[in-house]
Design a protein around this motif. Sequence first.
Motif, PDB file in Angstrom:
ATOM      1  N   VAL A   1       0.847  -1.194   0.000  1.00 43.96           N
ATOM      2  CA  VAL A   1       0.000   0.000   0.000  1.00 43.96           C
ATOM      3  C   VAL A   1       0.883   1.246   0.000  1.00 43.96           C
ATOM      4  O   VAL A   1       2.108   1.163   0.126  1.00 43.96           O
ATOM      5  CB  VAL A   1      -0.950   0.011   1.214  1.00 43.96           C
ATOM      6  N   LYS A   2       0.248   2.405  -0.123  1.00 43.55           N
ATOM      7  CA  LYS A   2       0.983   3.672  -0.179  1.00 43.55           C
ATOM      8  C   LYS A   2       1.293   4.213   1.219  1.00 43.55           C
ATOM      9  O   LYS A   2       2.373   4.750   1.470  1.00 43.55           O
ATOM     10  CB  LYS A   2       0.156   4.703  -0.952  1.00 43.55           C
ATOM     11  N   HIS A   3       0.325   4.091   2.118  1.00 42.95           N
ATOM     12  CA  HIS A   3       0.446   4.604   3.483  1.00 42.95           C
ATOM     13  C   HIS A   3      -0.474   3.757   4.361  1.00 42.95           C
ATOM     14  O   HIS A   3      -1.443   3.179   3.864  1.00 42.95           O
ATOM     15  CB  HIS A   3       0.044   6.084   3.548  1.00 42.95           C
ATOM     16  N   ILE A   4      -0.177   3.705   5.662  1.00 41.65           N
ATOM     17  CA  ILE A   4      -0.957   2.854   6.566  1.00 41.65           C
ATOM     18  C   ILE A   4      -1.584   3.698   7.664  1.00 41.65           C
ATOM     19  O   ILE A   4      -0.896   4.479   8.346  1.00 41.65           O
ATOM     20  CB  ILE A   4      -0.068   1.762   7.201  1.00 41.65           C
ATOM     21  N   LEU A   5      -2.895   3.510   7.845  1.00 42.11           N
ATOM     22  CA  LEU A   5      -3.598   4.106   8.977  1.00 42.11           C
ATOM     23  C   LEU A   5      -3.904   2.999   9.980  1.00 42.11           C
ATOM     24  O   LEU A   5      -4.621   2.041   9.654  1.00 42.11           O
ATOM     25  CB  LEU A   5      -4.901   4.777   8.529  1.00 42.11           C
ATOM     26  N   GLY A   6      -3.349   3.107  11.178  1.00 42.50           N
ATOM     27  CA  GLY A   6      -3.612   2.128  12.230  1.00 42.50           C
ATOM     28  C   GLY A   6      -4.868   2.531  12.990  1.00 42.50           C
ATOM     29  O   GLY A   6      -4.834   3.441  13.823  1.00 42.50           O
ATOM     30  N   CYS A   7      -5.969   1.871  12.680  1.00 43.35           N
ATOM     31  CA  CYS A   7      -7.265   2.143  13.319  1.00 43.35           C
ATOM     32  C   CYS A   7      -7.767   0.867  13.985  1.00 43.35           C
ATOM     33  O   CYS A   7      -8.964   0.568  13.978  1.00 43.35           O
ATOM     34  CB  CYS A   7      -8.278   2.623  12.281  1.00 43.35           C
ATOM     35  N   ASP A   8      -6.832   0.093  14.534  1.00 43.71           N
ATOM     36  CA  ASP A   8      -7.130  -1.267  14.972  1.00 43.71           C
ATOM     37  C   ASP A   8      -7.311  -1.407  16.480  1.00 43.71           C
ATOM     38  O   ASP A   8      -7.081  -2.473  17.052  1.00 43.71           O
ATOM     39  CB  ASP A   8      -6.067  -2.249  14.462  1.00 43.71           C
ATOM     40  N   GLY A   9      -7.756  -0.324  17.146  1.00 41.84           N
ATOM     41  CA  GLY A   9      -8.216  -0.444  18.518  1.00 41.84           C
ATOM     42  C   GLY A   9      -7.148  -0.399  19.589  1.00 41.84           C
ATOM     43  O   GLY A   9      -5.953  -0.319  19.322  1.00 41.84           O
ATOM     44  N   ILE A  10      -7.610  -0.509  20.844  1.00 42.25           N
ATOM     45  CA  ILE A  10      -6.726  -0.375  22.000  1.00 42.25           C
ATOM     46  C   ILE A  10      -5.621  -1.437  22.019  1.00 42.25           C
ATOM     47  O   ILE A  10      -4.514  -1.175  22.487  1.00 42.25           O
ATOM     48  CB  ILE A  10      -7.539  -0.416  23.320  1.00 42.25           C
TER      49      ILE A  10
END
Length: 382
Positions: A143-152
Motif C-alpha cells: 500500500v501507499k500509506h498505513i492508517l492504524g485504526c485497529d483499537g486499543i
Amino acid sequence: MSDYSSHIGILGGGIAGLTAGCTLLEKGFKTVIFERSKQLNEHGAGISISPNAIRILDKLNIKDKFIDSSFSPEKIIFHYKNNKVGFIEGNQEFVTSTRQNLLQILYNKYIQLGGEVLFNHDYLGLDQNKVELFFSNNQRYIVKHILGCDGIKSPIREEFFPNSGDPVYSGYHAWRAIGKGDLVDGKFYLGKGKHIVIYPANSEGKISMTAVVKNKNSAKDSWRAMGTKAEMLDDFKAFDEDTFSMIDSSEEIYKWGIYIRPPLKSLYIKNITLLGDAAHPMVPFLGQGGCMAIEDGYAFGMLASKYQGDFKTIQKQYESLRLKRTTKMQARSLLQGKIYHLQNPLIIFFRNLFLRFSIAKFAMARIWNYDINKEIKKLDQD
C-alpha cells in the motif's frame, strides 16, 4: 501478493477507519480497509455522539440518516441515591444511538463511494520499507500509506511504537445491554463508586444501558464477554432495581474491564499514522471516544486533500491538530470518572450542587463547540 500501491491501507473497519475511508474517498484518494472480523458487527453497545462529531457526519452527508435512525434526548437527568439532583436540556445535535447503527451507516457510505473492505484479515506483520502488509490468512498487500485504526490492542502500535506502554486496567469494570422501554430522556444514576447511564437509542423504544463499577480487581479485557443480570444486580445493590427494568427485554448482557494506555508522544512514525483507540484509548465517561475517532478520521482525510498526498506534511499537521486535543480528552475522561464515583459526602454535596444548576452544560460547551474545519483553516495562518 496483491498490489494496492496506489491505495491508503486502513487497518480496522471501526469508526475511525470508516470515517477516514469515507473522507479520503470523497477527496479522491483510493483506500482499502483490512478488517480482522468476518463481518461488520458490534455486540450490544450504545453510543452518544455530540455536536463536534455530528458536524462531521453532516459534511459526509450522513447526518440526517444517523439522526433519523437514532434519538435526541429531551433532557439528561442526573440522580443520586435514586433522587433527581439536576438536569441538562437536550440538544438536537446531541444524539444517542448504537455503535452498530453508526458503523452500518458509515460502512454503507464507504461502499457507496467505491471503497473496499477485506474482511477476515488479521494483521500479522509489516515490511515498513516496502509498505507491505502481512495477514494471518497468508495474504500480502503493498500500500501507499498505513492508517492504524485497529483499537486499543493495536498490534501495529505495539510493534512500531514499542515504548508507548501496554494496555492497563483503569480501575473500572462495566456492564452493558440493549433492551426495550419507553424513554425520552437520558438518565445518569450516581452512587458511591458506581454509576449507571440509560438512554433511548432510537424512536422505536430501543434503550441502551451502561453500568460502571470502580473496582481494583481487574475484569477481563473483552468486548464480547457475557454476564448475567444476577451478577450485575449484585454489583448495584444500593440502586433501585426498577432502574434496570429495560434489561428484562435484553437478550444479552456484557461485562468488560475498561482498559487504557498512556498518551503517546507522537501519533505517527515513518509511513504509519495512528487514529482512534489505537492512538488514544480513553475511559467512556465523557462520551467522547467515538467522537474523537470521527474527528481523527475526518481530519486525516481533509489534510490529505489539503496537502495533496504529501504524507510527511499531512502527518505533521495531523499530529499538531489531534495530539493535544485527544490527550486532553483522555485526562478529562479519567477526571470525570472520579467525579461520578465520589465517596466523600461533602464533596458529593458540591458535585450535586454543580449538577443542580446545570453548570455541567457549560463545562461540556468547549468540547462540543470544537469545529475541526475551523482548526484546519487556522493552519494556513500559522
